[in-house]
Design an enzyme around this catalytic site. Sequence first.
Site, PDB file in Angstrom:
ATOM      1  N   GLU A 100      37.911  78.050 -30.014  1.00 29.88           N
ATOM      2  CA  GLU A 100      39.083  78.936 -30.018  1.00 29.88           C
ATOM      3  C   GLU A 100      40.009  78.673 -28.842  1.00 29.88           C
ATOM      4  OE1 GLU A 100      36.000  81.225 -32.391  1.00 29.88           O
ATOM      5  OE2 GLU A 100      36.014  80.092 -30.505  1.00 29.88           O
ATOM      6  N   HIS A 122      30.898  91.909 -33.323  1.00 30.90           N
ATOM      7  CA  HIS A 122      31.956  91.304 -34.112  1.00 30.90           C
ATOM      8  C   HIS A 122      33.082  92.290 -34.451  1.00 30.90           C
ATOM      9  CE1 HIS A 122      29.309  87.944 -34.377  1.00 30.90           C
ATOM     10  NE2 HIS A 122      29.975  87.337 -35.352  1.00 30.90           N
ATOM     11  N   HIS A 176      44.222  71.830   0.608  1.00 30.49           N
ATOM     12  CA  HIS A 176      44.425  72.091  -0.820  1.00 30.49           C
ATOM     13  C   HIS A 176      45.445  73.196  -1.062  1.00 30.49           C
ATOM     14  CE1 HIS A 176      43.537  72.859  -5.058  1.00 30.49           C
ATOM     15  NE2 HIS A 176      43.446  74.139  -4.738  1.00 30.49           N
ATOM     16  N   HIS A 201      50.609  74.106  -2.329  1.00 34.83           N
ATOM     17  CA  HIS A 201      49.481  73.171  -2.297  1.00 34.83           C
ATOM     18  C   HIS A 201      49.995  71.779  -1.926  1.00 34.83           C
ATOM     19  CE1 HIS A 201      46.866  76.058  -4.584  1.00 34.83           C
ATOM     20  NE2 HIS A 201      48.054  76.466  -4.986  1.00 34.83           N
TER      21      HIS A 201
END
Length: 652
Positions: free
Chosen positions: A394, A456, A245, A11
């Site tokens: 999380e 869950h 890029h 890049h």
Amino acid sequence: MDAVQKADSGHPGTPMALAPLAYVLWTRHLRYNPADPSWLNRDRFVLSAGHASMLLYSVLYLTGYDLTLDDLKQFRQWESKTPGHPELGYTPGVETTTGPLGQGVGNAVGMAVAEAHLGAVFNRDQKIIDHNVYFVASDGDMMEGVSHEAASFAGHLKLGKLIGFYDDNHITIEGDTALTFSDDTGARFAAYGWHVQHVADVNDLTALNRAIDAAKAETSKPSLIVVRSHIGYGSPNKIDTAEAHGSALGPEEVTLTKKALGYPSQEPFYVAPEALRYWREAAKQRAKSEEGWKKTYEAYKTGNPALEKELQRRLRGELPDGWEDAIPVFTAKDGNVASRAASGIVINAIGKKIPELLGGSADLASSTNTIIKGEPSFSAESYAGRNFHFGIREHGMGSIMNGMSLTGGLIPYGATFLIFSDYMRPPVRLASIMERHVIYVYTHDSIGLGEDGPTHQPVEQLSTLRAIPGMTLIRPADASETAEAWRAALKHGKGPVALVLTRQKLSFIDRTKYAPASGLARGAYVLADAPGGAPEVVLMSSGSEVALVLDAQKKLEADGIRARAVSMPSHELFARQDETYRNSVLPRGVKRIAMEAAHPMSWYRWVGDDGVILGIERFGASAPAARIFTELGFTVDRLVETAKKLVAKKQV
């Protein structure tokens, strides 16, 4: 340009665009010493936009780190010092492995957390821990959700030593960011509680310098400097294009760009001698900050010898003497204990002995039992606190833990339900790549959590976590194994450890009748053999299902079948044992049955071609745990029936 062109991979555009920023930062602001890359109070720099690694490698070479032009010529080649994205351990001066976008932002936040905590704990009249953490983020970093989580956390905690640069170049791989991104990023960060500035042109060195000075002066909140740049700057035909890029410019465009910039040579990897002299001299000036710090540190050491000794112990990664004596022993009097509850007892016992152990949960402290009682919370008012409230973040929690660990002197733990390990998988993987000593406390480990239902109840998570190279997962069978799991996790200095714990109570395993739980350290061990000779079948499991194995062994013994009961809390620890030990636990030629209330994939290695795995290849259900276990076949009777069929088949 030359390195990317030679590798025909990489890049070039962002390094070209941000060269002025790197120049100002490394020659005027950063505190570093190429001769001592790891000195304690250096400023940290994180290239969250890791695809722009050639920017960092170039600057590290120019400032005199242990990196040569030949190393730059080996960009993206096998085992070179200049891999495709910055990787910890390969290149002196690289603070963390980046590339997955947004992770570096979270790492930088974690480093700022560690700086604040260690400073609050150890600084006295002398500030021996007092440095800034800088990061560079791209449009992609700002789009990824983890940067939002980490930035919100940092703003709330008023981490004033954290300074970020947002490279606002308007280009991603697919084209102009207008295709998908119209956020007012500065306003968003201001809303998080950050000090936000804008620099209209990255080539305006005076404006850049002024903005960095202002960011350093603002110590009550983190800072973001939004810098407008032009990707592929200097390239006549590829500036401000997506093509610049992610691919080499091409030989012709490299030539044209050097001409357009007035570069003095077309020779690949040519560095003007006067430029190199300037950079090296600037680095010597920046390195003087360490000389001044050493004088401060000597005064600190004289005035605070016990504290300085404690700091050095932590930085060496040595645990304090006698800490293992604090590990509790569980007996029949404790009754049946959920492993999450046992873990909480252990944390509070060892927490008094190991002050560098600190952490918290993603808003689940009461469910994961991860609060250290009597200790303050880490907050803007109390950076010395050891209890962390990561919020429902999380992903951010995982990347922040990595940054804390990278700073040194800390052992961070982070907790959530096992099912939500999916939300933090990228930083878990990076912790494994970087071999960081972080501890995950994953509770509510199976369908045994019951009524919350399939959303869950983890099924595939155990196998997928076990599949990560360098991860060590431990799923203890009772309170005693849980205590041993913490012992193993704290002694395990290389790579992350996941402790997988139950919500439901576990049967007490009487260690006066069965093998001691210390066998956990070897990953798997023989809990019990039926008397009367060599085993005819091996029954093995982890966690709550070990109790079913023990009951099945008794039934088989009553029916005249010799079964061996094996607890295998950690596949990874067992795999690291020598072949002799593994064969002593799982003897060759003896049929094996594994039972685990999870996907069977990770057990195939251990049962062999003619073994049986009793697992789950469907999602769970909403019902009481006992009913779910019965309906899905996690019963003693099923184990016994399976074992009898295997033994009968062998006899035939």
